[in-house]
Write a protein that holds these residues in place. Structure first.
Motif, PDB file in Angstrom:
ATOM      1  N   PRO A   1       0.834  -1.209   0.000  1.00 52.72           N
ATOM      2  CA  PRO A   1       0.000   0.000   0.000  1.00 52.72           C
ATOM      3  C   PRO A   1       0.863   1.251   0.000  1.00 52.72           C
ATOM      4  O   PRO A   1       2.010   1.236   0.452  1.00 52.72           O
ATOM      5  N   TYR A   2       0.295   2.342  -0.495  1.00 51.76           N
ATOM      6  CA  TYR A   2       1.020   3.611  -0.550  1.00 51.76           C
ATOM      7  C   TYR A   2       0.062   4.737  -0.196  1.00 51.76           C
ATOM      8  O   TYR A   2      -0.984   4.896  -0.836  1.00 51.76           O
TER       9      TYR A   2
ATOM     10  N   THR B   1       7.386   1.310   1.556  1.00 50.85           N
ATOM     11  CA  THR B   1       7.099   2.742   1.634  1.00 50.85           C
ATOM     12  C   THR B   1       7.208   3.233   3.070  1.00 50.85           C
ATOM     13  O   THR B   1       7.078   2.457   4.022  1.00 50.85           O
ATOM     14  N   TYR B   2       7.455   4.517   3.202  1.00 53.02           N
ATOM     15  CA  TYR B   2       7.418   5.207   4.488  1.00 53.02           C
ATOM     16  C   TYR B   2       6.920   6.615   4.203  1.00 53.02           C
ATOM     17  O   TYR B   2       7.619   7.413   3.574  1.00 53.02           O
ATOM     18  N   LEU B   3       5.688   6.900   4.635  1.00 60.31           N
ATOM     19  CA  LEU B   3       5.043   8.164   4.304  1.00 60.31           C
ATOM     20  C   LEU B   3       5.046   8.330   2.779  1.00 60.31           C
ATOM     21  O   LEU B   3       4.486   7.502   2.077  1.00 60.31           O
TER      22      LEU B   3
ATOM     23  N   LEU C   1      12.033   0.547   4.939  1.00 55.91           N
ATOM     24  CA  LEU C   1      12.463   1.894   5.292  1.00 55.91           C
ATOM     25  C   LEU C   1      12.341   2.087   6.797  1.00 55.91           C
ATOM     26  O   LEU C   1      11.254   1.951   7.365  1.00 55.91           O
ATOM     27  N   MET C   2      13.445   2.403   7.445  1.00 57.99           N
ATOM     28  CA  MET C   2      13.429   2.683   8.876  1.00 57.99           C
ATOM     29  C   MET C   2      12.862   4.072   9.137  1.00 57.99           C
ATOM     30  O   MET C   2      12.238   4.321  10.163  1.00 57.99           O
ATOM     31  N   ASP C   3      13.112   4.987   8.217  1.00 59.92           N
ATOM     32  CA  ASP C   3      12.483   6.304   8.189  1.00 59.92           C
ATOM     33  C   ASP C   3      12.565   6.778   6.748  1.00 59.92           C
ATOM     34  O   ASP C   3      12.919   6.008   5.855  1.00 59.92           O
ATOM     35  N   ALA C   4      12.242   8.038   6.509  1.00 63.08           N
ATOM     36  CA  ALA C   4      12.202   8.528   5.134  1.00 63.08           C
ATOM     37  C   ALA C   4      13.574   8.575   4.476  1.00 63.08           C
ATOM     38  O   ALA C   4      13.667   8.677   3.248  1.00 63.08           O
TER      39      ALA C   4
END
Length: 354
Positions: free
Chosen positions: A67-68, A111-113, A154-157
């Protein structure tokens, strides 16, 4: 794609497959679904069926989907990946909004954000951003080395954890957090640290293990208190051989202390590799020599199995040759290791992860 829809046929309600149906607690429907009236209250005990709503053929092997944001999903097909969605919330009208392509087959999508990371079978991980106003994908960063990606997240953006099919795991991040220049998509990621597991991790996930024990109060008196801000960066990896690896973040002070202990353990006769193999060379495979190495928890755990006298013998082992130490370590000699300080730190990490 499938949706849940109600079937009022008596013959289907008495179907022998009724035990495999979804309960109404798993109900999902569209606001435009005309299969029921808003004034009619659904019977929660009534069975529902899955019915095919839409199908599409992708131009290649689909190995990843995720999902995104709240209204899109990503799907790969061969060396291409698509940003897809359902206009006006109609599940029978899937639309491809944008497409991105890599040189080789895509094996992972995360994904991440708003950030998208793509892993392929040779070029490693690639960072993308999707611009909804112009419906275009922009590559913003790429892997500094060729890597056959098994899984990533992704651990963060700006940071990604990635495992490859040669048995290694690595943490990469952007050089800085400033705005990206889309005119130069070949801005390489930085390799923060790496570890050779010797087993292929086909699945890695982000954990949330905070290993804070009463011993922290004692460690704080030695200036070794752990920052809980990084506790959510725990990584859990599952391998093809059935092993589970847990990678837990520690503070810089803790790392330097345990790194010195590990350097003594790998050369001491009681804890050195049985066949005399080079531990540093083994755990550093598939990564540059200057890269920061993740500490070996199995090697460090041996220290807790020794007697008090044996532990003192290990800590009194002379330091390894300067060539095996970092340049920063050459400039300032490390203070002597205190036995109770090392034991309390290892106990905190070891017992909290078991």
């Amino acid at each position: 794609m499938t949706i849940c829809s109600k079937d009022g046929s008596t013959s289907q309600l008495t179907s022998p497959f009724r035990d495999e149906q979804l309960s109404s607690s798993s109900l999902c429907s569209s606001p435009d679904d005309n299969s029921y009236d808003d004034d009619i209250k659904l019977d929660e005990a009534e069975a529902w069926h899955l019915k095919l709503a839409a199908a599409t053929t992708w131009p290649g092997m689909v190995l990843a989907i995720c999902p995104y944001l709240d209204r899109f999903f990503l799907a790969s097909a061969g060396n291409a990946f698509y940003v897809c969605g359902f206009p006006n919330d109609r599940p029978d009208k899937m639309k491809r909004f944008a497409v991105g392509r890599t040189r080789f087959m895509i094996t992972s999508l995360r994904t991440y954000l708003t950030r998208i990371v793509v892993g392929d079978c040779r070029d490693g991980v690639l960072f993308y951003s999707y611009h909804e106003d112009v419906k275009k994908l922009h590559q913003v960063y790429c892997d500094p080395a060729q890597r056959l990606v098994a899984d990533c997240f992704l651990m963060d953006a700006n940071s990604v954890a990635v495992s490859d099919r040669k048995g290694s795991i690595a943490i990469l991040s952007c050089k800085d957090h400033s705005d990206f220049e889309y005119s130069n998509p070949e801005s390489n990621l930085n390799l923060n640290c790496a570890y050779y597991m010797g087993e292929v991790a086909m699945a890695i996930k982000k954990g949330g293990n905070i290993y804070k024990l009463p011993a922290d109060d004692v460690l704080r008196s030695y200036g070794l208190s752990k920052s809980t801000e990084a506790a959510d960066d725990t990584i859990i990896a599952g391998t093809l051989l059935g092993s589970i690896f847990v990678f837990a973040p520690i503070s810089r002070e803790e790392y330097e202390l345990l790194e010195a202990v590990q350097a003594k353990l790998v050369v001491h006769p009681l804890t050195a590799p049985v066949l005399g193999n080079d531990h540093k060379e083994f755990r550093g495979r598939e990564s540059p020599s200057q890269a920061t190495k993740i500490l070996d928890g199995d090697m460090l755990a041996q220290f807790l199995e020794l007697t008090n006298r044996q532990q003192e013998s290990v800590l009194s082992t002379p330091q390894p040759s300067p060539s095996s130490l970092k340049a920063s370590s050459k400039q300032c000699p490390s203070p002597p290791l205190m036995l109770h300080q090392v034991v309390q730190l290892l106990e905190r990490v070891h017992y909290a992860l078991h």
